[in-house]
Design a protein around this motif. Sequence first.
Motif, PDB file in Angstrom:
ATOM      1  N   ALA A  31     -21.534  35.612  32.329  1.00  0.00           N
ATOM      2  CA  ALA A  31     -22.489  34.850  31.523  1.00  0.00           C
ATOM      3  C   ALA A  31     -22.343  35.198  30.046  1.00  0.00           C
ATOM      4  O   ALA A  31     -22.329  34.314  29.182  1.00  0.00           O
ATOM      5  CB  ALA A  31     -23.918  35.118  32.002  1.00  0.00           C
ATOM      6  N   LEU A  32     -22.203  36.487  29.738  1.00  0.00           N
ATOM      7  CA  LEU A  32     -22.027  36.903  28.349  1.00  0.00           C
ATOM      8  C   LEU A  32     -20.719  36.366  27.774  1.00  0.00           C
ATOM      9  O   LEU A  32     -20.664  35.938  26.618  1.00  0.00           O
ATOM     10  CB  LEU A  32     -22.082  38.424  28.230  1.00  0.00           C
ATOM     11  CG  LEU A  32     -23.459  39.050  28.422  1.00  0.00           C
ATOM     12  CD1 LEU A  32     -23.347  40.558  28.586  1.00  0.00           C
ATOM     13  CD2 LEU A  32     -24.371  38.704  27.263  1.00  0.00           C
ATOM     14  N   ALA A  33     -19.666  36.367  28.579  1.00  0.00           N
ATOM     15  CA  ALA A  33     -18.380  35.822  28.117  1.00  0.00           C
ATOM     16  C   ALA A  33     -18.508  34.329  27.826  1.00  0.00           C
ATOM     17  O   ALA A  33     -17.963  33.829  26.835  1.00  0.00           O
ATOM     18  CB  ALA A  33     -17.299  36.072  29.162  1.00  0.00           C
ATOM     19  N   ALA A  34     -19.238  33.620  28.670  1.00  0.00           N
ATOM     20  CA  ALA A  34     -19.444  32.187  28.444  1.00  0.00           C
ATOM     21  C   ALA A  34     -20.218  31.946  27.153  1.00  0.00           C
ATOM     22  O   ALA A  34     -19.881  31.055  26.366  1.00  0.00           O
ATOM     23  CB  ALA A  34     -20.193  31.579  29.635  1.00  0.00           C
ATOM     24  N   ILE A  35     -21.233  32.757  26.921  1.00  0.00           N
ATOM     25  CA  ILE A  35     -22.025  32.612  25.694  1.00  0.00           C
ATOM     26  C   ILE A  35     -21.166  32.923  24.472  1.00  0.00           C
ATOM     27  O   ILE A  35     -21.183  32.185  23.487  1.00  0.00           O
ATOM     28  CB  ILE A  35     -23.274  33.513  25.737  1.00  0.00           C
ATOM     29  CG1 ILE A  35     -24.271  32.974  26.770  1.00  0.00           C
ATOM     30  CG2 ILE A  35     -23.927  33.607  24.362  1.00  0.00           C
ATOM     31  CD1 ILE A  35     -25.428  33.899  27.060  1.00  0.00           C
ATOM     32  N   ARG A  36     -20.380  33.994  24.544  1.00  0.00           N
ATOM     33  CA  ARG A  36     -19.508  34.347  23.412  1.00  0.00           C
ATOM     34  C   ARG A  36     -18.516  33.229  23.113  1.00  0.00           C
ATOM     35  O   ARG A  36     -18.243  32.926  21.961  1.00  0.00           O
ATOM     36  CB  ARG A  36     -18.745  35.626  23.721  1.00  0.00           C
ATOM     37  CG  ARG A  36     -19.459  36.851  23.324  1.00  0.00           C
ATOM     38  CD  ARG A  36     -18.547  38.081  23.346  1.00  0.00           C
ATOM     39  NE  ARG A  36     -19.323  39.204  22.911  1.00  0.00           N
ATOM     40  CZ  ARG A  36     -20.026  39.987  23.723  1.00  0.00           C
ATOM     41  NH1 ARG A  36     -20.031  39.749  25.019  1.00  0.00           N
ATOM     42  NH2 ARG A  36     -20.730  40.988  23.243  1.00  0.00           N
ATOM     43  N   SER A  37     -17.981  32.637  24.152  1.00  0.00           N
ATOM     44  CA  SER A  37     -16.983  31.585  23.967  1.00  0.00           C
ATOM     45  C   SER A  37     -17.566  30.314  23.382  1.00  0.00           C
ATOM     46  O   SER A  37     -16.896  29.620  22.634  1.00  0.00           O
ATOM     47  CB  SER A  37     -16.317  31.248  25.303  1.00  0.00           C
ATOM     48  OG  SER A  37     -15.604  32.353  25.767  1.00  0.00           O
ATOM     49  N   PHE A  43     -27.130  27.008  23.105  1.00  0.00           N
ATOM     50  CA  PHE A  43     -26.721  27.490  24.421  1.00  0.00           C
ATOM     51  C   PHE A  43     -27.054  28.972  24.549  1.00  0.00           C
ATOM     52  O   PHE A  43     -27.557  29.424  25.573  1.00  0.00           O
ATOM     53  CB  PHE A  43     -25.219  27.243  24.608  1.00  0.00           C
ATOM     54  CG  PHE A  43     -24.723  27.451  26.003  1.00  0.00           C
ATOM     55  CD1 PHE A  43     -24.871  26.467  26.961  1.00  0.00           C
ATOM     56  CD2 PHE A  43     -24.080  28.627  26.349  1.00  0.00           C
ATOM     57  CE1 PHE A  43     -24.396  26.652  28.255  1.00  0.00           C
ATOM     58  CE2 PHE A  43     -23.601  28.828  27.635  1.00  0.00           C
ATOM     59  CZ  PHE A  43     -23.762  27.834  28.588  1.00  0.00           C
ATOM     60  N   THR A  44     -26.794  29.732  23.491  1.00  0.00           N
ATOM     61  CA  THR A  44     -27.085  31.165  23.478  1.00  0.00           C
ATOM     62  C   THR A  44     -28.575  31.413  23.690  1.00  0.00           C
ATOM     63  O   THR A  44     -28.971  32.200  24.552  1.00  0.00           O
ATOM     64  CB  THR A  44     -26.643  31.787  22.139  1.00  0.00           C
ATOM     65  OG1 THR A  44     -25.248  31.563  21.974  1.00  0.00           O
ATOM     66  CG2 THR A  44     -26.939  33.273  22.090  1.00  0.00           C
ATOM     67  N   LEU A  45     -29.396  30.728  22.918  1.00  0.00           N
ATOM     68  CA  LEU A  45     -30.839  30.948  22.994  1.00  0.00           C
ATOM     69  C   LEU A  45     -31.422  30.513  24.333  1.00  0.00           C
ATOM     70  O   LEU A  45     -32.381  31.108  24.812  1.00  0.00           O
ATOM     71  CB  LEU A  45     -31.539  30.235  21.842  1.00  0.00           C
ATOM     72  CG  LEU A  45     -31.204  30.788  20.459  1.00  0.00           C
ATOM     73  CD1 LEU A  45     -31.836  29.926  19.375  1.00  0.00           C
ATOM     74  CD2 LEU A  45     -31.611  32.239  20.317  1.00  0.00           C
ATOM     75  N   ARG A  46     -30.821  29.503  24.936  1.00  0.00           N
ATOM     76  CA  ARG A  46     -31.300  29.022  26.234  1.00  0.00           C
ATOM     77  C   ARG A  46     -31.262  30.133  27.286  1.00  0.00           C
ATOM     78  O   ARG A  46     -32.120  30.211  28.159  1.00  0.00           O
ATOM     79  CB  ARG A  46     -30.450  27.841  26.696  1.00  0.00           C
ATOM     80  CG  ARG A  46     -30.817  27.311  28.072  1.00  0.00           C
ATOM     81  CD  ARG A  46     -29.880  26.203  28.503  1.00  0.00           C
ATOM     82  NE  ARG A  46     -29.877  25.097  27.589  1.00  0.00           N
ATOM     83  CZ  ARG A  46     -30.681  24.025  27.681  1.00  0.00           C
ATOM     84  NH1 ARG A  46     -31.550  23.949  28.663  1.00  0.00           N
ATOM     85  NH2 ARG A  46     -30.599  23.060  26.811  1.00  0.00           N
ATOM     86  N   THR A  59     -26.211  42.610  25.771  1.00  0.00           N
ATOM     87  CA  THR A  59     -26.825  41.450  25.125  1.00  0.00           C
ATOM     88  C   THR A  59     -27.218  41.791  23.692  1.00  0.00           C
ATOM     89  O   THR A  59     -27.109  40.950  22.795  1.00  0.00           O
ATOM     90  CB  THR A  59     -28.045  40.958  25.932  1.00  0.00           C
ATOM     91  OG1 THR A  59     -27.633  40.738  27.279  1.00  0.00           O
ATOM     92  CG2 THR A  59     -28.598  39.674  25.360  1.00  0.00           C
ATOM     93  N   LEU A  60     -27.640  43.024  23.469  1.00  0.00           N
ATOM     94  CA  LEU A  60     -27.949  43.477  22.116  1.00  0.00           C
ATOM     95  C   LEU A  60     -26.715  43.348  21.225  1.00  0.00           C
ATOM     96  O   LEU A  60     -26.795  42.847  20.097  1.00  0.00           O
ATOM     97  CB  LEU A  60     -28.441  44.923  22.160  1.00  0.00           C
ATOM     98  CG  LEU A  60     -28.916  45.510  20.856  1.00  0.00           C
ATOM     99  CD1 LEU A  60     -30.314  44.994  20.542  1.00  0.00           C
ATOM    100  CD2 LEU A  60     -28.908  47.013  20.938  1.00  0.00           C
ATOM    101  N   GLU A  61     -25.563  43.748  21.744  1.00  0.00           N
ATOM    102  CA  GLU A  61     -24.307  43.612  20.994  1.00  0.00           C
ATOM    103  C   GLU A  61     -24.032  42.143  20.669  1.00  0.00           C
ATOM    104  O   GLU A  61     -23.626  41.806  19.561  1.00  0.00           O
ATOM    105  CB  GLU A  61     -23.134  44.189  21.796  1.00  0.00           C
ATOM    106  CG  GLU A  61     -23.179  45.678  21.975  1.00  0.00           C
ATOM    107  CD  GLU A  61     -23.071  46.437  20.674  1.00  0.00           C
ATOM    108  OE1 GLU A  61     -22.316  46.011  19.780  1.00  0.00           O
ATOM    109  OE2 GLU A  61     -23.758  47.467  20.536  1.00  0.00           O
ATOM    110  N   LEU A  62     -24.249  41.287  21.643  1.00  0.00           N
ATOM    111  CA  LEU A  62     -24.033  39.855  21.444  1.00  0.00           C
ATOM    112  C   LEU A  62     -24.943  39.329  20.334  1.00  0.00           C
ATOM    113  O   LEU A  62     -24.496  38.574  19.466  1.00  0.00           O
ATOM    114  CB  LEU A  62     -24.291  39.090  22.744  1.00  0.00           C
ATOM    115  CG  LEU A  62     -24.138  37.597  22.647  1.00  0.00           C
ATOM    116  CD1 LEU A  62     -23.022  37.122  23.556  1.00  0.00           C
ATOM    117  CD2 LEU A  62     -25.426  36.919  23.028  1.00  0.00           C
TER     118      LEU A  62
END
Length: 127
Positions: A31-37, A43-46, A59-62
């Motif tokens: 999920a984090l990889a998808a958000i980063r991409s 999309f991130t905030l969702r 997630t903090l890093e993201l």
Amino acid sequence: LHRREEGTYDENRSSRTEMEDFLSRGEIDSALAAIRSCKDPGFTLRYLDRVFQGAPDKTLELCLEFYPSVQPWNVEMSIGESNPSLFLAYLARLIRMSEECRHDASLLSCWVRLMITQGSPPDLFCI
């Protein structure tokens, strides 16, 4: 997930379904990889709340990577009350990395308030 030509995830039903599948299976790294991409703030905030539940530190890093698209108040809404010490760590790192944040009176006020109420790790004063 389905990609648009410009490299962001298409916010159609199937990409949301894939993200929901990652989260329901506990595949937080996927999920984090998808958000980063996707690099799409909407999309991130969702999904921010849900990925924070599964992997708060990652997630903090993201959120730090995505500043200013992901604002401190977005992070506070996702984790502030449930994990104030994590929000304090986020603010400390954000203030260290961003000159703009070092001059934001409301952000600094929040940071100081949290240091007082949560106690501050020794390295917080090394901004």
